[in-house]
Design a protein around this motif. Structure first.
Motif, PDB file in Angstrom:
ATOM      1  N   UNK A 151     -31.135   4.195  20.494  1.00  0.00           N
ATOM      2  CA  UNK A 151     -29.825   3.549  20.394  1.00  0.00           C
ATOM      3  C   UNK A 151     -29.946   2.045  20.595  1.00  0.00           C
ATOM      4  N   UNK A 152     -30.840   1.633  21.480  1.00  0.00           N
ATOM      5  CA  UNK A 152     -31.065   0.200  21.682  1.00  0.00           C
ATOM      6  C   UNK A 152     -31.641  -0.442  20.428  1.00  0.00           C
ATOM      7  N   UNK A 153     -32.542   0.262  19.749  1.00  0.00           N
ATOM      8  CA  UNK A 153     -33.073  -0.246  18.474  1.00  0.00           C
ATOM      9  C   UNK A 153     -31.939  -0.446  17.480  1.00  0.00           C
ATOM     10  N   UNK A 154     -31.057   0.539  17.383  1.00  0.00           N
ATOM     11  CA  UNK A 154     -29.914   0.419  16.471  1.00  0.00           C
ATOM     12  C   UNK A 154     -29.058  -0.793  16.827  1.00  0.00           C
ATOM     13  N   UNK A 193     -31.994 -14.704  23.602  1.00  0.00           N
ATOM     14  CA  UNK A 193     -33.029 -13.674  23.507  1.00  0.00           C
ATOM     15  C   UNK A 193     -32.406 -12.292  23.334  1.00  0.00           C
ATOM     16  N   UNK A 194     -33.060 -11.415  22.597  1.00  0.00           N
ATOM     17  CA  UNK A 194     -32.534 -10.047  22.434  1.00  0.00           C
ATOM     18  C   UNK A 194     -32.482  -9.324  23.770  1.00  0.00           C
ATOM     19  N   UNK A 195     -31.435  -8.566  23.966  1.00  0.00           N
ATOM     20  CA  UNK A 195     -31.223  -7.854  25.223  1.00  0.00           C
ATOM     21  C   UNK A 195     -31.753  -6.436  25.085  1.00  0.00           C
ATOM     22  N   UNK A 196     -32.697  -6.090  25.943  1.00  0.00           N
ATOM     23  CA  UNK A 196     -33.213  -4.725  26.020  1.00  0.00           C
ATOM     24  C   UNK A 196     -32.869  -4.207  27.416  1.00  0.00           C
ATOM     25  N   UNK A 197     -31.996  -3.215  27.543  1.00  0.00           N
ATOM     26  CA  UNK A 197     -31.556  -2.763  28.871  1.00  0.00           C
ATOM     27  C   UNK A 197     -32.707  -2.246  29.712  1.00  0.00           C
ATOM     28  N   UNK A 198     -32.482  -2.283  31.033  1.00  0.00           N
ATOM     29  CA  UNK A 198     -33.445  -1.699  31.955  1.00  0.00           C
ATOM     30  C   UNK A 198     -33.504  -0.194  31.746  1.00  0.00           C
ATOM     31  N   UNK A 199     -34.507   0.418  32.356  1.00  0.00           N
ATOM     32  CA  UNK A 199     -34.600   1.871  32.321  1.00  0.00           C
ATOM     33  C   UNK A 199     -33.411   2.464  33.056  1.00  0.00           C
ATOM     34  N   UNK A 200     -33.108   3.716  32.751  1.00  0.00           N
ATOM     35  CA  UNK A 200     -31.935   4.357  33.334  1.00  0.00           C
ATOM     36  C   UNK A 200     -32.201   4.891  34.725  1.00  0.00           C
TER      37      UNK A 200
END
Length: 492
Positions: free
Chosen positions: A37-40, A461-468
């Motif tokens: 989903x983050x890739x999308x 910068x692109x945002x990539x969330x932390x691990x859950x």
């Protein structure tokens, strides 16, 4: 008998170990759904609504649902087919799934070791000793945050690279589609030129039969027509070859070429931002640069993890023992591995070298990205200016000169040489215009790809969330392993 006794008399130590394992066991899921989903979320604002990311859920061997192989194929439809059929995108997503699984694995504690032993009396006495023990390693508790940080940085890098793969596929398909449109346009020009030279042969033949043209003029006209026909046949083959490249690019290499291409070379797509804006976007939004930053974070975590090798490895356990006299005992214990022969120096040196390499690779990727994007912008401006100049100042006069030359030759004012030269100048101008048009389009597509997929992105910068799962990392576990004598680190 042994296990029942262990259950009755060794309950407290085993419960303690079980509780320790349960309270500190990993709970990071290996399910990659959130990562995909983050890739999308990264790709959609960069490529817009022309792509269908849900098509990635389909099998790459299924027939494309958006194109039947016969209807005209425009660039957007070609991209959608490519997303449905391409295997490279799915490889990058599989690597992302692997990175997620490795992250979940890094969060898991090692399994406890169970020791069993039953002795046999050799002195003739009755009875036999029995030992049951369980051991749990504890070192993973204080090394876990660094292991998780390293694997999480790898996961983030793979998210960025998976999105980058999609952006590159979109640009690749659009470039080859534009090249195929240009090849088709060139073929139509060459075919029209061959027909024009054929009409010239007819006109010269009539003049020759009337005694108003020489045999040399007729032979020259026929030679020029033959060359034009050969060029038209070659460009027809080139146009078909480019269709084959389009089919290969969208994942349908065995499909028929009996379809039309839809598109125009008249417009290169509009202006592009100025150079400062282009460089700013490249520094901030380009995904391979962001992925290189994640590699640096992973290397830093590996350095901290290597520093823990200077500390003893600790394991605790409990054992139940029964001797020859049937006496039983519960034996709590610990195992400590001292870093004497292997003090971790080699591992720390290797981790530091990998960190240096990651930092230098980030520097190299960022420099190369800025150099590429500035060069691509200049290439687009050049080809776009050539396109405009040829359209306005070269092609129109060449076409008018050919028309005047045909009229003048029929009236006997000029000889055949002037007419053939005018025809050649006109077809050369039209072919060059097509070349400049497709070059401007492909240069703009490449430039847009190199800044991260879109000129409209904010320079962030692109945002990539932390691990859950929240990772607790204290200052004590982040051991400093780099000596100050190594000099300053490269700023990322």
């Amino acid at each position: 008998m042994i296990l029942s006794t262990l259950k009755n008399r060794g309950t407290a130590p085993l419960l303690l170990l079980s509780g320790l394992a349960l309270t500190t066991s990993g709970c990071i899921s290996s399910d990659p759904t959130s990562d995909r989903s983050t890739v999308d979320a990264l790709v959609r604002p960069r490529l817009g609504e022309s792509i269908d990311l849900e098509a990635l859920q389909a099998s790459p061997v299924s027939p494309p649902s958006v194109w039947n192989g016969l209807t005209p194929l425009d660039a957007d439809a070609a991209v959608r087919v490519a997303f449905q059929r391409d295997a490279g995108i799915r490889v990058s997503l599989a690597e992302l799934d692997l990175a997620r699984a490795e992250l979940a694995q890094a969060d898991l504690p090692p399994n406890p070791a169970l020791d069993l032993a039953i002795g046999v009396a050799v002195d003739g006495a009755s009875g036999a000793p029995a030992i049951v023990g369980i051991t749990q390693q504890l070192t993973w508790i204080w090394t876990r945050p660094d292991r998780v940080d390293a694997r999480d940085a790898d996961r983030r890098a793979m998210i960025l690279l998976a999105a980058e793969t999609m952006i590159r596929l979109d640009a690749k398909v659009r470039r080859v589609h534009a090249a195929a449109i240009a090849a088709e346009a060139t073929h139509l020009l060459d075919q029209a030129h061959a027909e024009a030279t054929g009409r010239t042969v007819d006109a010269v033949t009539r003049l020759f039969e009337a005694g108003e043209a020489s045999r040399i003029d007729l032979d020259r006209a026929r030679l020029n027509a033959a060359e034009s026909a050969a060029t038209a046949d070659a460009s027809r083959r080139t146009a078909r070859q480019m269709k084959l490249e389009v089919l290969a690019g969208i994942g349908c290499p065995d499909a028929s070429t009996d379809f039309d291409l839809r598109g125009s070379l008249a417009d290169s797509g509009g202006s592009v931002p100025d150079e400062d804006r282009i460089v700013e976007l490249t520094r901030a939004t380009r995904l391979d640069v962001a992925a290189a930053r994640m590699r640096v974070l992973a290397a830093e975590a590996e350095c901290r993890l290597a520093g823990s090798k200077r500390l003893p490895e600790v394991g605790v356990g409990a054992a139940w023992n029964q001797n020859f006299g049937d006496r039983q005992a519960v034996l709590p214990g610990a195992r400590i591995t001292l870093p004497i022969l292997d003090d971790g120096s080699a591992a720390i040196a290797a981790a530091n070298a990998r960190l240096d390499r990651a930092q230098l690779e980030l520097l190299s990727i960022r420099r190369r990205a800025i150099g590429e994007v500035r060069s691509s912008r200049e290439a687009f401006l050049r080809s776009d200016q050539q396109r405009i100049a040829y359209s306005e100042t070269v092609l129109a006069p060449a076409t008018e000169a050919e028309t005047l030359a045909e009229s003048a030759y029929r009236e006997g004012v000029i000889d055949l040489t002037v007419l053939l030269l005018a025809q050649q100048r006109r077809i050369t101008a039209e072919r060059r215009l097509v070349k400049f048009q497709v070059t401007a389009i492909t240069d703009r597509i490449s430039l847009q790809e190199q800044v991260g997929g879109s000129f409209d992105l904010p320079p962030m910068p692109p945002v990539v969330p932390d691990i859950d799962h929240a990772t607790t990392t204290t200052d004590q576990t982040k051991t400093a392993v780099r000596s100050s004598s190594r000099g300053p680190e490269i700023q990322s």
